[in-house]
Each structure stands twice: as structure tokens, then as C-alpha cells.
Scaffold this motif. Structure first.
Motif: not given
Length: 855
Positions: A517-518, A521, A553-555, A558
Motif C-alpha cells: 500500500l505504501d 500510494r 485498504r489502509e483504513t 488500521a
């Protein structure tokens, strides 16, 4: 040029050997219309994990979550016929021209039998041998004998260029399962390849150590035959892989192989030359394959001279040969590439130049007519393979070990830049053609990547722009990532901002599909910024849609793993004793000395009890009691402290383990200093603080219960007497007496709230010293004697700050008539020593006595 793609011979010859016709008429700069110049844009929809990926060569790939109801069922394994067809497709293609005779496998019976036996038992074997030792030929023999050993048959893989097992696992999955246009995510991939039971022949292995261990752990039901060179990284000690080493052939076997290659018996001179060659090459079979090719070329040259009976003419430049062609020297036999290349056709030599320019990779034989400019150049591959200059690698051919270096030394690499640019322009046209399926582009991946690395920035950007969608659609994502990175760098150097934005968008989509994901982004934000500068609305919308999936996906990640919450450290009194309910996940560290004697344990729910100071004991410096001013009482023991709220996470509260004690004399030795700082047992003058026992209920002795009852009785008595005094004062006459009312001279601090209110009234006040002056004196009312009241003992009232004059002295009163203001009388008041049992306080005309018993 690939004839199977519907191109006629006229188009193949129009390039004149420099480039195919389509790139010649194409614009010099890359653009969105390049992939579709030969037809409509090729849009393919894939399933990547829980995403639906639409490969769009024009605006960039579009990705969206998999819609409900469109999930595919678990794929089924291929049948035996499908596996046979797949195995045939994994072999090198059949070459045009006369068939090449099969080479015998000599002196490998013992190794073959051992390999088949170990693989039949489910053991994995590493076959180690130098380049040219016949590892690939031995793998073919093993595959023929292990066809029915495993339930999923024999699977052929090529490890050339693979340093990580990820792409190999995907290739194994696509070989065994019938799952077109689907690339599972890592967890699903590992779950499916775990059920594969096959004999895997992995040639040209280039990885070892932990990477190889990961491959073996992912497929526990597979038996591997790994062919590698001695310089490949060895497997780890825990892999339990058997080792089989291949050595050179003996002299009789070398002579037999040479005779089979020549097709006739050897002469004595040739046998002696073969013996010397065997000693120089350590018996490598490849050297004798090449030696047989040199002898065949020598025979052809000698026979051509014998058949030419006509004398050369007067005007001919060809000189008369003085004799037969001699045998090659030993140096030419050890490095035969130059001699062999000088005796092949011109098309074969042109193919060797292309292979040197592409880092040893030879294009498919169908591309050679367009690259070389000869209609019959496709037969050059068979000619070079018969000479031993090529070796099969998966579904393609490349230069044999050491051949590229030998050819570059004699000038075959001088035109490498021109050959690479020609190959890049040809592949840019071919990969973008609508009739070319992505699987064929994936089979040519190594040659395409080599042409991309050797071409100039403009040709490299065009090739990367057309080849990237084909690699994505063929599920060869390792090549897709490599071509995207090379294309982004080439577009940056060429100044093509639009193409650079496209490559960054594709890199972001690829990272999102793989769960990085990083990286996704970063790439998508770069692409959106570049396309925003170009006012590309369609591309910006596609990038923002992909970026929204990254945010989702990041949410979700988390929410699935919330961050750890840490509680602030408690103060010293709170850290000493903390109530720990059984339902809370809390840990309280207690002093080590306090755990030695169970008799010293007190309940952890009364922190004030541990902090109370008595003359016999002193608290440790780590847990100081509140400072007391003159006339103030010690902190009484209050009710049970409410437990500190603990969150759902586990919280650990630590208190000093070793109490710090202070001795009367400073230590003089190192051992004394250590004993003073870290005592092994509690000292008599400084007992350790109470250890909390959460499980045990609070225990109270009889004396403590008595003190509480006496304190409560005293408080009730004070309230009752205060009520009586209030009624008496309200019922008195309005006319004051002649001598004036008797008032008590009370210092200002007495008007502060009482001690019982400050401490809660549950504990008695501490005893004042006998020498302290009384803070309050009683004055008799009118009509009574000036002495003390019989039967009552004058008491004192605690003061929080001392007065400058004695509290028992009375100021003289004037003889004037009494007024409404209160003034102290002139008559002195006798002061009696306060007793430790009870104290009296006079207010107005009455005295309220509150007996307080102190321990």
C-alpha cells in the motif's frame, strides 16, 4: 517477423534488415496511439485476488473491488492430456530445417538411477554440475522415467533470472490448475500450491538459502530436482536436500560422443587430438559437441575441395588450395566459438551479433527474418544449435556458456547498440499488434527486456509502452514490473511526461494488487500530479479511483489492528498500592523484601495505611508521606480507594522492587554501599511497604475496629453538643451582661475547616506534644469564677500555623461599657496540660467536649 501473425513476405523484406515496416512509419515519440497502431486497443480483464483488473493500454489499467456474485469457484487441476500439452508447450519449439540427431546420454546411468529412486521416495535433490556438463539432458531422461510417480505428473520450470520464489509459485500454480486470467493473492496461492503433488524439474536454478527454503515449505507435497551450477548459493542446512554431483566424462565416453557427433569412426590423429581435448576440458560433454561440429565442418571443406575438379580460371581471384584443412589446434578446441562462427552462414553470423547485443538471448526463430533481413534466416537457429553454440533455456535458446565472451573478443559486439535499437523497434511493433496474444509476448520476455536495456531512451520508451500491457495480461508480473521501471526511467530522460505518468500509474496498480500500500500510494500520487499538470482528465480520474482503493485498504488495516495505548505512569503513592481486580489485565511489581514474610502483608486496597507514620517505623524514601506542619495531624487512614480504571489493553504498572533505606552512618566499603542500595533482607528501622494481595479480602484487627467506633462516637457527640449550643445562643437575652460576654480568643487558623472534615472523620487526630502551648483558653461567663471550670480540662485546638504570642494569654479588657464588638478579657486564664484522652473547646457560653482516643 512472425509469419504466423498474418504478415506477408513483402512486408518482411521491406525493412531491409534494419527494422520492420510498422515502426518505420510510426511517429518517433511515444504516444497513446502507439499500442493501437496495428489495430484496436487490446483490453483484457483479469482477476487479481479480490480485485478486478482491466488492462487498458490507452489510459492506464483500471482496478476495482470484485463485485459480489462474480467470485470464481476453486479451480480444478488439469487432466493428464492437458498436462501433456502443457509440458510440450514448456519445451523449446521445433526448429525449421533438417532435424537435429539426438545426442546420446553416456556414463550417466548411475546418476539417473539414483535420481529416480530419490524422487520416487519424495525426496528433493540438487543436481550440481558446471555449465556444459549435461544437466539438461539428464533432466530429460529423469522426466521420461518419473511420468507416473506423482499424482500431478511432471512439471518443468526454468529458474533462469528468478531470485525469489514468488513468480515460480505462480508458474507452478498456472501449470497444474486450470485457472485462466486469474492471479490469486499470496495467501490463496500458498493454500492452493500446498495441495500440489508433482515431480518438479527446475533447471538453471539461481537461488538458494532462505529463498529456496521458502519454495520448499510452500510446496511440501512436491519432490524437486534442482539443476544448478557450483557457484549457485547452497541450500540451508535445514532443507534436507540430497546432493548429486556431475563430473566430466572419461576418455572412452568422450571418444564415443565425438564419433556419434561426427557420424564416422575417428582416425588415430583425431583420437589423439580428442584425448588432449579431454584433458584440457576436464571431460565436459559440451566441448565434444562443439569438437564434433568442427570436425564436420572440416570434412565438408575437404570434400568440397575434392569435388571441385575444375581448375580455377585465369581471371578468378580464388587461389588454388595447396592441401586439406588441418585439424583444429588445442586452443581452438578449448575456445571454439570463433572458428565455428567463421564457418556458418551469413544469416547465422547475423543472429550471433543480435544475441551478443541482447546479452546472450536469441530471439524466437520467427523474428530472425525481420531482424536479419533474410527470408530464410529462421534456419540459422538449427545451424547454431547443431554447432553447440546455443543451449535450450525453457522455451527459448540462448548462447552457450562462454560463447558470448569469445565472440565479443573477436568483434561481434561492436555493433551492439545498433542491433539493440533494431530489436527494440521490432519488438515495439510486434508486442503492440492486436493479433499477438499476451502468452507469446511472455515467452519472449527475456529478449524484450534485453532489447529494452540496450536501446536508446526513445526506443526504450516506445517498447515499454507497448510491452507493458501484454506482460500484465499474460500474468507475467515480474517482467511487467521490470519493463515499467525501465520505461519510467526512459520516459524521464526523454522528457515524455505523459508516458512517465502512465508508467507510474501502472506501478501503483501493480503495488496495490500485491498488497504494497505504501508503494501504491506513492506511485499513484506521482501519476496524478503529472497528469494534473498535463490536464489529462481521464487519466486523473483513473488514478484517483485507484488511490481511493488504497485509502480504503489502509483504513481497513488500521481498524483490524488498532495501535497500542499506553497509560501514563502513576504517582508514587498510587504506584505503591494499586487495586487490581481479577478481571483486569494488570501487573503490579512489589518489593522483593516484602514477599519474604507473609506476616507483613496488608491489603492493597488501603494505600493510606501504608503511608501512615508511627514513631516506631519510618517509611521508605521511595514512598514519602505528606509533610506535616506544626499543629497539623497526620494523614488518617481513609476508606478504600476506588480502583484505577484500566482500559481494554494490558497495562503494566511498575513500582520499585528494592526499597531504599537510609542508615545512621554512611557506608565506608563497596560491599556496604551495595548492601545499603540493594539490601538482601528488610532492615528493622525501615520495614518494607505492604505488598498488595488482590485476591485476599481486607483484614482488620480488633484494635482497628475499636478506633473506628470511637471516632464515629466522638463525631456524633460533637454534632449533638453543637446543636445544643446553637439553641442556647438563639434563646439568650438581647441585653448583654454588665461585664460583657466571655469570648474565647481563638487564632485565625481556627476558623478554617476542622480536621475531621479534612480527613473524612474516620481516623483520630495525632497526639500533640505535651510542651506545646494551648491554642485556645476558656473564659468564664458573667457571674462565674475566673478559674477553670471544675470537672473540665481546657483543651486546645490544632492550628495549621503557629501564633506569635501564646494562645493561653488574654488581652486586658477596658472598663468602658460593653459593646457589640468582641474583645478579650483582662483576667488571665489558667492553662492545664492537655491530656491524651480528650480535649475541650469553649464556644460562646458553652463548652463542647469531643473525646478522641488516639492509639
Amino acid at each position: 517477423m512472425d509469419r504466423t501473425q498474418g504478415q506477408n513476405e513483402r512486408d518482411e523484406q521491406a525493412a531491409g534488415g534494419s527494422a520492420p515496416p510498422a515502426p518505420a512509419s510510426a511517429p518517433a515519440s511515444p504516444g497513446p496511439a502507439s499500442p493501437g497502431s496495428a489495430g484496436p486497443a487490446r483490453v483484457i480483464t483479469l482477476t487479481a485476488g479480490d480485485f478486478t483488473l482491466t488492462v487498458n493500454p490507452v489510459d492506464g489499467s483500471e482496478i476495482e473491488p470484485l463485485r459480489p456474485g462474480t467470485e470464481r469457484a476453486r479451480p480444478a487441476k488439469r487432466a493428464a492430456a492437458a498436462r501433456a500439452a502443457r509440458d510440450t508447450a514448456a519445451r523449446p519449439p521445433v526448429l525449421p530445417g533438417p532435424p537435429i540427431p539426438a545426442r546420446p546420454l553416456l556414463a550417466r546411468d548411475e546418476e539417473l538411477e539414483r535420481l529416480v529412486r530419490l524422487l520416487g521416495r519424495g525426496r528433493s535433490v540438487r543436481l550440481t554440475g558446471p555449465s556444459g556438463s549435461g544437466r539438461s539432458a539428464l533432466l530429460d531422461a529423469v522426466a521420461a522415467q518419473c511420468a507416473g510417480v506423482a499424482p500431478d505428473g511432471v512439471v518443468r520450470l526454468s529458474g533462469h533470472g528468478h531470485q525469489q520464489p514468488g513468480e515460480l509459485l505462480h508458474t507452478l500454480y498456472a501449470t497444474v490448475y486450470e485457472a485462466p486470467r486469474e492471479r490469486p493473492e499470496r495467501d490463496e496461492l500458498l493454500a492452493r500450491v500446498r495441495d500440489i503433488g508433482a515431480v518438479v524439474l527446475l533447471d538453471d536454478l539461481e537461488m538458494g538459502g532462505s529463498a529456496l527454503d521458502e519454495l520448499l515449505r510452500a510446496t511440501p507435497e512436491c519432490a524437486y530436482l534442482l539443476a544448478a551450477t557450483p557457484d549457485t548459493k547452497a541450500p540451508s542446512d535445514d532443507s534436507h536436500i540430497e546432493e548429486v554431483f556431475l563430473t566430466g566424462l572419461a576418455k572412452p565416453d568422450c571418444l564415443a560422443l565425438l564419433e556419434a557427433g561426427v557420424g564416422r569412426p575417428l582416425t588415430d590423429e583425431e583420437a589423439a587430438w580428442a584425448g588432449d581435448l579431454r584433458f584440457a576440458s576436464e571431460g565436459l560433454p559440451l566441448r565434444f559437441v562443439q569438437a564434433a561440429a568442427m570436425l564436420r565442418q572440416r570434412d565438408e571443406l575437404n570434400h568440397s575441395d575434392e569435388d571441385d575438379e575444375e581448375e580455377p580460371g585465369v581471371f578468378e581471384e580464388r587461389p588454388r588450395d595447396s592441401g586439406a584443412v588441418p585439424l583444429p589446434t588445442l586452443a581452438e578446441g578449448a575456445a571454439p566459438a570463433e572458428l565455428l562462427a567463421s564457418r556458418v552462414s551469413e544469416s547465422a553470423r547475423a543472429a550471433l551479433r543480435i544475441a551478443c547485443a541482447l546479452g546472450g538471448e536469441l530471439p524466437h526463430h520467427a523474428h530472425l527474418p525481420a531482424l536479419v533481413g533474410d527470408t530464410h534466416a529462421d534456419t540459422a537457429v538449427a545451424e547454431l544449435l547443431a554447432c553447440g553454440l546455443l543451449t535450450p533455456v525453457g522455451t527459448r535458446y540462448r548462447l552457450a556458456a562462454g560463447v558470448a565472451r569469445q565472440l565479443e573478443d573477436v568483434g561481434y559486439g561492436d555493433t551492439a547498440s545498433e542491433e539493440a535499437r533494431t530489436a527494440a523497434r521490432h519488438y515495439a511493433w510486434w508486442t503492440g499488434h492486436a493479433s499477438v496474444v499476451p502468452e507469446r509476448v511472455a515467452a519472449e520476455a527475456d529478449a524484450v527486456l534485453s532489447a529494452l536495456a540496450g536501446a536508446d531512451v526513445v526506443a526504450a520508451a516506445v517498447l515499454a509502452r507497448t510491452a507493458a500491457p501484454a506482460f500484465a495480461a499474460s500474468l507475467h508480473w515480474e517482467a511487467w514490473e521490470r519493463v515499467l521501471r525501465s520505461g519510467a526511467e526512459a520516459a524521464r530522460k526523454a522528457g515524455e511526461v505523459a508516458e512517465q505518468a502512465y508508467f507510474h500509474h501502472e506501478l501503483g496498480v501493480l503495488a496495490l494488487c500485491e498488497g504494497r500500500l505504501d508503494r501504491a500510494r506513492a506511485e499513484l500520487e506521482t501519476s496524478i500530479g503529472l497528469r494534473g499538470a498535463l490536464a489529462d482528465k481521464r487519466g486523473t480520474v483513473a488514478g484517483r479511483r485507484a488511490l481511493a482503493l488504497v485509502v480504503d485498504r489502509e483504513t481497513a488495516a488500521a481498524t483490524a489492528s488498532p495501535p497500542l495505548r499506553l497509560e501514563a505512569p502513576a504517582t508514587a503513592p498510587e504506584a505503591a498500592t494499586v487495586a487490581t481486580p481479577a478481571t483486569e489485565a494488570a501487573t503490579v511489581a512489589t518489593p522483593a523484601a516484602a514477599r519474604k514474610t507473609p506476616a507483613t502483608r496488608t491489603p492493597a486496597v488501603r494505600p493510606a495505611a501504608a503511608a501512615r507514620t508511627t514513631p516506631a517505623t519510618r517509611p521508605a524514601p521511595a514512598l514519602p508521606a505528606p509533610p506535616l506542619t506544626a499543629g497539623a495531624t497526620a494523614a488518617p487512614a481513609g476508606p478504600a480507594v476506588a480502583p484505577v480504571p484500566v482500559f481494554s489493553e494490558a497495562v503494566t504498572r511498575m513500582t520499585p522492587v528494592v526499597p531504599v533505606t537510609q542508615g545512621s552512618q554512611p557506608p565506608t566499603t563497596l560491599s556496604a554501599v551495595f548492601e545499603d542500595a540493594f539490601p538482601m533482607s528488610p532492615k528493622q528501622d525501615a520495614p518494607a511497604p505492604a505488598a498488595p494481595v488482590p485476591a485476599a479480602p481486607p483484614r482488620r484487627d480488633a484494635g482497628r475496629r475499636k478506633l473506628v467506633l470511637l471516632s464515629a462516637a466522638g463525631a456524633l457527640t460533637a454534632v449533638a453538643l453543637g446543636t445544643v449550643v446553637s439553641f442556647a445562643m438563639s434563646s439568650s437575652d438581647a441585653e448583654p451582661p454588665a461585664q460583657g460576654p466571655a469570648v474565647s480568643s481563638t487564632p485565625e487558623p481556627f476558623r478554617t475547616p476542622s480536621t475531621a472534615q479534612e480527613t473524612g472523620g474516620n481516623d483520630p487526630a495525632s497526639e500533640q506534644p505535651a510542651t506545646a502551648p494551648s491554642a485556645d483558653a476558656t473564659v468564664p461567663a458573667a457571674g462565674t469564677s475566673a478559674g477553670p471550670v471544675p470537672g473540665r480540662t481546657p483543651g486546645r485546638t490544632p492550628s495549621k500555623r503557629p501564633s506569635t504570642k501564646p494562645a493561653n494569654s488574654q488581652a486586658p479588657t477596658s472598663s468602658s461599657p460593653p459593646t457589640n464588638t468582641q474583645a478579650p478579657t483582662q483576667e488571665p486564664t489558667e492553662t492545664a496540660a492537655p491530656t491524651p484522652t480528650e480535649t475541650g473547646t469553649v464556644t460562646g457560653t458553652a463548652t463542647a467536649t469531643s473525646p478522641v482516643v488516639t492509639p
